[in-house]
Design an enzyme around this catalytic site. Structure first.
Site, PDB file in Angstrom:
ATOM      1  N   GLN A 126       3.422  -1.124  10.509  1.00  0.00           N
ATOM      2  CA  GLN A 126       2.321  -0.353   9.917  1.00  0.00           C
ATOM      3  C   GLN A 126       0.966  -0.812  10.429  1.00  0.00           C
ATOM      4  OE1 GLN A 126       2.984  -0.734   5.683  1.00  0.00           O
ATOM      5  NE2 GLN A 126       4.929   0.369   5.773  1.00  0.00           N
TER       6      GLN A 126
ATOM      7  N   HIS B  99       2.014  -3.150   5.076  1.00  0.00           N
ATOM      8  CA  HIS B  99       0.957  -3.181   4.051  1.00  0.00           C
ATOM      9  C   HIS B  99      -0.303  -3.919   4.502  1.00  0.00           C
ATOM     10  CE1 HIS B  99       3.826  -2.103   0.469  1.00  0.00           C
ATOM     11  NE2 HIS B  99       4.092  -1.430   1.568  1.00  0.00           N
TER      12      HIS B  99
ATOM     13  N   GLU C  58      -1.104   5.606  -7.199  1.00  0.00           N
ATOM     14  CA  GLU C  58      -2.084   5.717  -8.269  1.00  0.00           C
ATOM     15  C   GLU C  58      -3.520   5.867  -7.799  1.00  0.00           C
ATOM     16  OE1 GLU C  58      -2.763   1.201  -9.760  1.00  0.00           O
ATOM     17  OE2 GLU C  58      -0.877   2.076 -10.422  1.00  0.00           O
TER      18      GLU C  58
ATOM     19  N   TYR D 139      -5.740  -4.458 -11.532  1.00  0.00           N
ATOM     20  CA  TYR D 139      -5.040  -3.171 -11.528  1.00  0.00           C
ATOM     21  C   TYR D 139      -3.513  -3.319 -11.578  1.00  0.00           C
ATOM     22  CZ  TYR D 139      -9.567  -1.310 -11.685  1.00  0.00           C
ATOM     23  OH  TYR D 139     -10.824  -1.019 -12.157  1.00  0.00           O
TER      24      TYR D 139
ATOM     25  N   TYR E  32      11.935   0.515  -4.317  1.00  0.00           N
ATOM     26  CA  TYR E  32      12.619   1.478  -3.461  1.00  0.00           C
ATOM     27  C   TYR E  32      14.134   1.280  -3.503  1.00  0.00           C
ATOM     28  CZ  TYR E  32       8.520   3.994  -2.234  1.00  0.00           C
ATOM     29  OH  TYR E  32       7.416   4.806  -2.331  1.00  0.00           O
TER      30      TYR E  32
END
Ligand SMILES: [Ca+2]
Length: 408
Positions: A116, A183, A278, A288, A299
Protein backbone atom coordinates in the site's frame (compact mmCIF):
# COMPACT_ATOMS: atom_id res chain seq x y z
CA UNK A 1 -58.89 -6.38 -3.87
CA UNK A 2 -57.64 -5.61 -7.31
CA UNK A 3 -55.78 -2.59 -5.94
CA UNK A 4 -54.22 -4.66 -3.18
CA UNK A 5 -53.02 -7.24 -5.71
CA UNK A 6 -51.46 -4.50 -7.79
CA UNK A 7 -49.85 -3.01 -4.72
CA UNK A 8 -48.38 -6.37 -3.69
CA UNK A 9 -47.15 -7.02 -7.21
CA UNK A 10 -45.53 -3.58 -7.20
CA UNK A 11 -43.81 -4.24 -3.87
CA UNK A 12 -42.50 -7.59 -5.02
CA UNK A 13 -41.12 -5.97 -8.15
CA UNK A 14 -39.34 -3.25 -6.14
CA UNK A 15 -37.89 -5.88 -3.83
CA UNK A 16 -36.50 -7.81 -6.78
CA UNK A 17 -35.01 -4.68 -8.29
CA UNK A 18 -33.39 -3.74 -4.99
CA UNK A 19 -32.09 -7.25 -4.39
CA UNK A 20 -30.49 -7.22 -7.82
CA UNK A 21 -28.37 -4.18 -6.98
CA UNK A 22 -26.35 -3.18 -3.94
CA UNK A 23 -27.84 0.29 -4.19
CA UNK A 24 -31.42 1.35 -3.87
CA UNK A 25 -32.14 4.61 -5.68
CA UNK A 26 -35.14 5.56 -3.58
CA UNK A 27 -35.32 8.79 -1.63
CA UNK A 28 -35.89 8.23 2.05
CA UNK A 29 -34.33 4.75 1.99
CA UNK A 30 -30.66 4.12 2.76
CA UNK A 31 -28.51 3.62 -0.33
CA UNK A 32 -26.94 0.56 1.30
CA UNK A 33 -29.24 -2.44 1.25
CA UNK A 34 -26.84 -5.31 1.97
CA UNK A 35 -26.64 -7.08 5.31
CA UNK A 36 -24.15 -5.55 7.74
CA UNK A 37 -21.05 -7.62 8.48
CA UNK A 38 -21.36 -7.02 12.21
CA UNK A 39 -24.85 -8.43 12.72
CA UNK A 40 -25.10 -7.74 16.45
CA UNK A 41 -23.91 -4.15 16.56
CA UNK A 42 -26.25 -1.19 16.84
CA UNK A 43 -25.55 2.52 16.27
CA UNK A 44 -25.09 4.77 19.29
CA UNK A 45 -27.58 7.29 17.91
CA UNK A 46 -30.11 7.64 15.11
CA UNK A 47 -28.50 8.48 11.79
CA UNK A 48 -25.03 7.16 12.70
CA UNK A 49 -25.20 4.68 9.83
CA UNK A 50 -27.41 3.99 6.82
CA UNK A 51 -28.80 7.51 6.65
CA UNK A 52 -31.63 7.90 4.15
CA UNK A 53 -31.07 9.19 0.64
CA UNK A 54 -32.13 12.81 0.09
CA UNK A 55 -35.36 13.72 -1.64
CA UNK A 56 -33.48 15.71 -4.29
CA UNK A 57 -30.76 13.65 -5.96
CA UNK A 58 -29.27 15.35 -9.01
CA UNK A 59 -28.77 13.36 -12.17
CA UNK A 60 -25.01 13.14 -12.52
CA UNK A 61 -23.15 12.32 -15.70
CA UNK A 62 -19.44 11.76 -16.02
CA UNK A 63 -16.81 11.95 -18.71
CA UNK A 64 -13.15 10.98 -18.87
CA UNK A 65 -10.98 14.10 -18.88
CA UNK A 66 -7.61 12.31 -18.77
CA UNK A 67 -6.66 8.68 -19.26
CA UNK A 68 -3.66 6.44 -19.87
CA UNK A 69 -2.15 7.73 -16.63
CA UNK A 70 0.07 5.77 -14.25
CA UNK A 71 -1.53 4.46 -11.05
CA UNK A 72 -2.52 7.78 -9.46
CA UNK A 73 -2.89 8.44 -5.78
CA UNK A 74 -3.72 12.14 -5.46
CA UNK A 75 -4.65 15.21 -7.44
CA UNK A 76 -4.66 18.95 -6.77
CA UNK A 77 -5.72 21.83 -8.99
CA UNK A 78 -3.01 24.40 -9.65
CA UNK A 79 -4.06 28.07 -9.70
CA UNK A 80 -3.83 28.08 -13.52
CA UNK A 81 -6.45 25.31 -13.80
CA UNK A 82 -4.01 22.50 -14.56
CA UNK A 83 -3.83 19.45 -12.32
CA UNK A 84 -0.84 18.23 -10.34
CA UNK A 85 -1.00 14.48 -9.76
CA UNK A 86 1.02 11.96 -7.79
CA UNK A 87 1.47 8.39 -8.97
CA UNK A 88 2.04 5.59 -6.50
CA UNK A 89 5.26 4.41 -8.13
CA UNK A 90 6.89 7.74 -7.23
CA UNK A 91 6.29 10.21 -10.03
CA UNK A 92 4.40 13.47 -10.41
CA UNK A 93 2.90 14.96 -13.55
CA UNK A 94 1.16 18.17 -14.45
CA UNK A 95 -1.95 17.51 -16.54
CA UNK A 96 -3.09 20.23 -18.92
CA UNK A 97 -6.66 21.51 -18.99
CA UNK A 98 -7.04 19.43 -22.17
CA UNK A 99 -6.16 16.30 -20.20
CA UNK A 100 -2.63 15.79 -21.54
CA UNK A 101 -0.05 14.62 -19.02
CA UNK A 102 3.27 16.43 -19.24
CA UNK A 103 6.63 14.71 -18.76
CA UNK A 104 7.57 13.40 -15.31
CA UNK A 105 8.47 16.13 -12.84
CA UNK A 106 12.20 15.86 -12.08
CA UNK A 107 13.54 15.60 -8.56
CA UNK A 108 10.84 13.49 -6.90
CA UNK A 109 12.63 11.43 -4.22
CA UNK A 110 12.70 7.65 -4.13
CA UNK A 111 9.64 6.13 -2.52
CA UNK A 112 8.85 2.63 -1.31
CA UNK A 113 5.99 1.65 -3.59
CA UNK A 114 5.31 -1.97 -2.64
CA UNK A 115 2.05 -3.03 -1.02
CA UNK A 116 0.00 0.00 0.00
CA UNK A 117 3.05 2.26 -0.05
CA UNK A 118 4.18 4.80 -2.57
CA UNK A 119 4.03 8.48 -3.35
CA UNK A 120 0.79 9.38 -1.59
CA UNK A 121 -0.86 12.76 -1.09
CA UNK A 122 0.15 16.21 -2.30
CA UNK A 123 -0.97 19.61 -1.02
CA UNK A 124 -0.19 23.10 -2.25
CA UNK A 125 1.19 25.52 0.32
CA UNK A 126 -1.35 28.22 1.21
CA UNK A 127 0.99 30.73 -0.48
CA UNK A 128 1.68 28.46 -3.47
CA UNK A 129 0.78 31.20 -5.98
CA UNK A 130 3.84 33.19 -4.88
CA UNK A 131 6.09 30.55 -3.28
CA UNK A 132 5.57 27.52 -5.55
CA UNK A 133 5.89 25.35 -2.44
CA UNK A 134 4.22 21.94 -2.30
CA UNK A 135 4.05 19.27 0.40
CA UNK A 136 3.78 15.56 -0.26
CA UNK A 137 3.62 12.37 1.75
CA UNK A 138 5.24 9.09 0.82
CA UNK A 139 6.29 5.71 2.15
CA UNK A 140 9.94 6.02 2.98
CA UNK A 141 12.44 3.19 3.13
CA UNK A 142 14.48 3.53 6.33
CA UNK A 143 17.36 1.62 7.93
CA UNK A 144 15.06 0.23 10.61
CA UNK A 145 12.00 -0.44 8.45
CA UNK A 146 9.79 2.09 6.71
CA UNK A 147 7.17 4.69 7.44
CA UNK A 148 5.18 7.62 6.17
CA UNK A 149 7.15 10.82 5.71
CA UNK A 150 6.26 14.32 4.56
CA UNK A 151 8.48 16.47 2.36
CA UNK A 152 8.31 20.03 1.12
CA UNK A 153 9.70 21.25 -2.18
CA UNK A 154 9.43 24.09 -4.64
CA UNK A 155 7.63 23.12 -7.84
CA UNK A 156 9.24 24.87 -10.80
CA UNK A 157 7.19 24.22 -13.96
CA UNK A 158 8.89 24.40 -17.36
CA UNK A 159 7.38 25.39 -20.70
CA UNK A 160 7.14 21.76 -21.92
CA UNK A 161 4.35 20.92 -19.47
CA UNK A 162 6.77 19.35 -16.99
CA UNK A 163 9.06 20.85 -14.40
CA UNK A 164 11.21 20.01 -11.45
CA UNK A 165 11.22 19.95 -7.66
CA UNK A 166 13.84 22.09 -5.95
CA UNK A 167 14.95 22.07 -2.32
CA UNK A 168 13.26 18.78 -1.45
CA UNK A 169 13.28 18.58 2.32
CA UNK A 170 11.81 15.81 4.48
CA UNK A 171 10.12 17.82 7.24
CA UNK A 172 8.36 15.08 9.19
CA UNK A 173 8.68 11.34 9.78
CA UNK A 174 5.99 9.19 11.36
CA UNK A 175 7.84 7.21 14.04
CA UNK A 176 8.53 4.46 14.89
CA UNK A 177 9.50 2.82 11.61
CA UNK A 178 8.04 -0.61 10.96
CA UNK A 179 8.93 -3.33 8.48
CA UNK A 180 5.56 -3.76 6.75
CA UNK A 181 3.75 -2.69 3.59
CA UNK A 182 0.29 -1.74 4.83
CA UNK A 183 -1.62 1.20 6.34
CA UNK A 184 0.60 4.19 5.53
CA UNK A 185 -2.37 6.58 5.26
CA UNK A 186 -2.16 9.38 4.24
CA UNK A 187 -3.60 12.79 3.46
CA UNK A 188 -2.29 16.33 3.92
CA UNK A 189 -4.64 19.23 4.64
CA UNK A 190 -3.74 22.84 5.44
CA UNK A 191 -5.92 24.51 8.04
CA UNK A 192 -6.94 28.18 8.04
CA UNK A 193 -3.87 29.27 10.04
CA UNK A 194 -1.43 27.47 7.73
CA UNK A 195 -1.26 24.52 10.10
CA UNK A 196 -0.66 21.23 8.28
CA UNK A 197 -2.70 18.19 9.29
CA UNK A 198 -1.05 14.89 8.41
CA UNK A 199 -3.08 11.69 8.59
CA UNK A 200 -1.41 8.28 8.73
CA UNK A 201 -2.16 4.64 9.46
CA UNK A 202 -1.27 2.20 12.25
CA UNK A 203 0.61 -0.26 10.02
CA UNK A 204 -2.14 -2.90 10.30
CA UNK A 205 -0.36 -5.85 11.92
CA UNK A 206 -1.34 -6.85 15.49
CA UNK A 207 1.91 -5.65 17.03
CA UNK A 208 2.01 -2.10 15.65
CA UNK A 209 -1.71 -1.40 15.49
CA UNK A 210 -2.18 -1.26 19.26
CA UNK A 211 0.17 1.72 19.22
CA UNK A 212 -2.76 3.77 17.87
CA UNK A 213 -3.58 4.13 21.59
CA UNK A 214 0.02 5.03 22.59
CA UNK A 215 0.89 8.73 22.73
CA UNK A 216 4.58 7.81 22.54
CA UNK A 217 4.03 6.31 19.10
CA UNK A 218 3.15 8.01 15.82
CA UNK A 219 1.12 5.06 14.52
CA UNK A 220 -2.63 5.59 14.05
CA UNK A 221 -2.65 9.36 14.60
CA UNK A 222 -3.57 12.69 13.10
CA UNK A 223 -0.66 15.14 13.40
CA UNK A 224 -0.67 18.92 13.31
CA UNK A 225 2.59 20.57 12.34
CA UNK A 226 3.96 23.77 10.89
CA UNK A 227 5.54 24.07 7.45
CA UNK A 228 8.91 23.09 8.93
CA UNK A 229 7.46 19.89 10.38
CA UNK A 230 7.48 21.12 13.98
CA UNK A 231 4.68 20.61 16.50
CA UNK A 232 2.48 23.66 16.91
CA UNK A 233 2.70 25.19 20.39
CA UNK A 234 -1.03 24.83 21.05
CA UNK A 235 -1.16 21.13 20.17
CA UNK A 236 -2.89 19.07 22.88
CA UNK A 237 0.07 16.97 24.10
CA UNK A 238 3.02 19.39 23.87
CA UNK A 239 3.39 19.49 27.66
CA UNK A 240 2.80 15.79 28.32
CA UNK A 241 5.90 13.72 29.14
CA UNK A 242 6.46 10.86 26.73
CA UNK A 243 3.87 12.03 24.23
CA UNK A 244 4.78 12.98 20.68
CA UNK A 245 4.03 16.71 20.53
CA UNK A 246 2.90 16.60 16.90
CA UNK A 247 -0.14 14.47 17.80
CA UNK A 248 -3.56 16.08 17.32
CA UNK A 249 -5.80 13.02 17.85
CA UNK A 250 -5.32 9.30 18.46
CA UNK A 251 -6.98 5.92 18.06
CA UNK A 252 -7.19 5.91 14.27
CA UNK A 253 -6.77 2.95 11.91
CA UNK A 254 -5.88 4.07 8.38
CA UNK A 255 -6.76 7.58 7.26
CA UNK A 256 -6.83 8.20 3.51
CA UNK A 257 -9.60 10.85 3.40
CA UNK A 258 -9.42 14.31 4.96
CA UNK A 259 -10.72 17.80 4.21
CA UNK A 260 -11.78 21.04 5.85
CA UNK A 261 -15.43 22.02 6.13
CA UNK A 262 -16.83 25.51 5.48
CA UNK A 263 -15.73 26.60 8.95
CA UNK A 264 -12.13 25.48 8.44
CA UNK A 265 -12.50 22.41 10.66
CA UNK A 266 -10.82 19.10 9.87
CA UNK A 267 -12.94 16.08 8.96
CA UNK A 268 -11.62 12.61 8.16
CA UNK A 269 -12.90 9.29 6.92
CA UNK A 270 -10.85 6.24 7.85
CA UNK A 271 -10.63 2.68 6.67
CA UNK A 272 -12.11 0.65 9.48
CA UNK A 273 -12.16 -3.09 9.98
CA UNK A 274 -14.75 -5.13 8.05
CA UNK A 275 -17.90 -3.06 8.58
CA UNK A 276 -16.24 -0.18 10.39
CA UNK A 277 -15.30 2.67 8.03
CA UNK A 278 -15.96 5.90 9.87
CA UNK A 279 -16.41 9.66 9.48
CA UNK A 280 -14.94 11.79 12.27
CA UNK A 281 -14.26 15.42 13.07
CA UNK A 282 -10.98 14.95 14.93
CA UNK A 283 -10.73 17.30 17.89
CA UNK A 284 -7.53 18.03 19.79
CA UNK A 285 -6.45 15.33 22.23
CA UNK A 286 -9.45 13.09 21.63
CA UNK A 287 -9.29 9.32 21.26
CA UNK A 288 -11.17 7.76 18.36
CA UNK A 289 -11.01 4.27 19.79
CA UNK A 290 -9.09 1.99 17.45
CA UNK A 291 -8.35 -0.85 18.07
CA UNK A 292 -10.10 -1.08 21.42
CA UNK A 293 -13.46 0.45 20.58
CA UNK A 294 -14.80 0.18 17.03
CA UNK A 295 -17.66 -0.86 14.83
CA UNK A 296 -17.11 -3.83 12.56
CA UNK A 297 -15.27 -7.12 12.85
CA UNK A 298 -11.87 -8.43 11.84
CA UNK A 299 -11.51 -9.42 8.20
CA UNK A 300 -11.14 -12.97 9.56
CA UNK A 301 -14.68 -12.70 10.94
CA UNK A 302 -13.74 -12.64 14.62
CA UNK A 303 -14.49 -9.69 16.93
CA UNK A 304 -12.00 -6.82 17.12
CA UNK A 305 -10.53 -7.14 20.61
CA UNK A 306 -13.40 -7.37 23.06
CA UNK A 307 -15.92 -6.38 20.40
CA UNK A 308 -16.75 -3.10 22.15
CA UNK A 309 -18.45 -0.39 20.06
CA UNK A 310 -18.67 2.33 22.69
CA UNK A 311 -17.23 3.46 26.01
CA UNK A 312 -16.87 6.69 27.93
CA UNK A 313 -13.20 7.29 27.09
CA UNK A 314 -13.49 7.28 23.30
CA UNK A 315 -15.33 9.28 20.70
CA UNK A 316 -18.16 7.85 18.69
CA UNK A 317 -17.76 8.25 14.94
CA UNK A 318 -20.10 10.83 13.42
CA UNK A 319 -21.06 8.11 10.94
CA UNK A 320 -20.00 4.60 9.98
CA UNK A 321 -20.38 2.23 7.03
CA UNK A 322 -21.08 -1.48 7.33
CA UNK A 323 -20.34 -2.94 4.77
CA UNK A 324 -17.36 -0.71 4.10
CA UNK A 325 -16.96 1.75 1.24
CA UNK A 326 -13.11 1.67 1.54
CA UNK A 327 -12.68 5.46 1.62
CA UNK A 328 -9.90 7.33 -0.17
CA UNK A 329 -10.00 11.00 -1.02
CA UNK A 330 -12.45 13.58 0.26
CA UNK A 331 -13.66 17.04 -0.65
CA UNK A 332 -16.08 19.57 0.75
CA UNK A 333 -18.53 20.82 -1.86
CA UNK A 334 -18.91 24.58 -1.64
CA UNK A 335 -19.45 25.37 -5.34
CA UNK A 336 -22.66 26.28 -7.16
CA UNK A 337 -22.68 23.94 -10.17
CA UNK A 338 -24.41 21.14 -8.25
CA UNK A 339 -26.61 23.04 -5.78
CA UNK A 340 -28.02 19.85 -4.18
CA UNK A 341 -24.51 19.04 -2.94
CA UNK A 342 -23.72 22.40 -1.36
CA UNK A 343 -22.19 21.78 2.07
CA UNK A 344 -21.82 18.03 1.55
CA UNK A 345 -18.70 15.90 1.83
CA UNK A 346 -17.70 13.89 -1.21
CA UNK A 347 -15.81 10.71 -0.35
CA UNK A 348 -14.09 8.39 -2.82
CA UNK A 349 -14.95 4.71 -2.49
CA UNK A 350 -12.47 2.07 -3.59
CA UNK A 351 -14.67 -0.93 -2.86
CA UNK A 352 -17.95 0.95 -3.33
CA UNK A 353 -16.63 2.06 -6.76
CA UNK A 354 -18.02 5.54 -6.79
CA UNK A 355 -18.42 8.78 -4.89
CA UNK A 356 -20.30 8.81 -1.59
CA UNK A 357 -22.10 12.11 -0.96
CA UNK A 358 -22.51 12.78 2.76
CA UNK A 359 -25.09 15.50 3.43
CA UNK A 360 -24.71 17.15 6.82
CA UNK A 361 -27.14 18.73 9.27
CA UNK A 362 -24.81 20.52 11.63
CA UNK A 363 -22.25 17.95 12.73
CA UNK A 364 -24.51 14.97 12.07
CA UNK A 365 -25.18 13.16 8.82
CA UNK A 366 -28.66 13.83 7.45
CA UNK A 367 -28.54 11.94 4.15
CA UNK A 368 -26.21 9.66 2.23
CA UNK A 369 -26.21 9.48 -1.55
CA UNK A 370 -24.12 7.27 -3.83
CA UNK A 371 -22.84 8.02 -7.32
CA UNK A 372 -21.79 4.72 -8.92
CA UNK A 373 -18.81 5.08 -11.28
CA UNK A 374 -17.82 1.43 -11.84
CA UNK A 375 -14.24 2.18 -10.83
CA UNK A 376 -12.20 2.30 -7.64
CA UNK A 377 -12.06 5.98 -6.64
CA UNK A 378 -8.74 7.02 -5.10
CA UNK A 379 -9.18 10.78 -4.82
CA UNK A 380 -11.93 13.40 -5.17
CA UNK A 381 -11.57 17.13 -5.75
CA UNK A 382 -13.85 20.02 -6.68
CA UNK A 383 -12.62 21.87 -9.76
CA UNK A 384 -12.55 25.62 -10.35
CA UNK A 385 -15.60 25.05 -12.61
CA UNK A 386 -17.60 23.56 -9.73
CA UNK A 387 -17.51 20.09 -11.31
CA UNK A 388 -16.32 17.16 -9.25
CA UNK A 389 -13.19 15.35 -10.35
CA UNK A 390 -12.63 11.73 -9.37
CA UNK A 391 -9.35 9.88 -9.77
CA UNK A 392 -9.75 6.19 -10.60
CA UNK A 393 -7.34 3.34 -10.00
CA UNK A 394 -7.19 -0.32 -10.88
CA UNK A 395 -6.48 -2.92 -8.29
CA UNK A 396 -2.98 -4.23 -8.90
CA UNK A 397 -1.85 -1.02 -10.53
CA UNK A 398 -3.14 -0.60 -14.09
CA UNK A 399 -3.79 2.77 -15.65
CA UNK A 400 -5.71 5.54 -13.92
CA UNK A 401 -8.18 8.02 -15.34
CA UNK A 402 -9.61 11.30 -14.13
CA UNK A 403 -13.39 11.62 -14.38
CA UNK A 404 -15.37 14.85 -14.42
CA UNK A 405 -18.80 14.68 -12.81
CA UNK A 406 -21.40 17.25 -13.76
CA UNK A 407 -25.10 17.73 -13.23
CA UNK A 408 -27.38 16.73 -16.06
CA1 LIG B 1 -13.19 4.98 15.79
Amino acid sequence: MKNLTLLLAGSALSAVLIAGSALAQTAGQPAETRRPNAQNQTPAFTGQTRAPQPAEMPKISHEVVADGLPHLWAMEFLPDGRMLVTAKEGVMHIISEEGEAGPEIDGVPEVLSGGQGGLLDVALAPDFATSGMIFFSFSEDREDGNGTSVASAKLVPDDQGGGRLENVNVIFRQMPSYDGNKHFGSRLVFGPSNELYVTVGERSDPEPRVQAQDLGSGLGKVFRIDMNGKALPDNPFVDQDGAQPEIWSLGHRNLQSATLDGQGRLWTVEHGPRGGDELNRPEPGKNYGWPEVTYGIEYSGSPVGEGITRNAETEQPVYYWDPVIAPSGMAYYDADAIPEWKGAFLVGGLVSQGVVVVHMDGDRVAYEERVPLDARIRDVKVGPDGAVYAVTEQRGGGESTILRLTKG
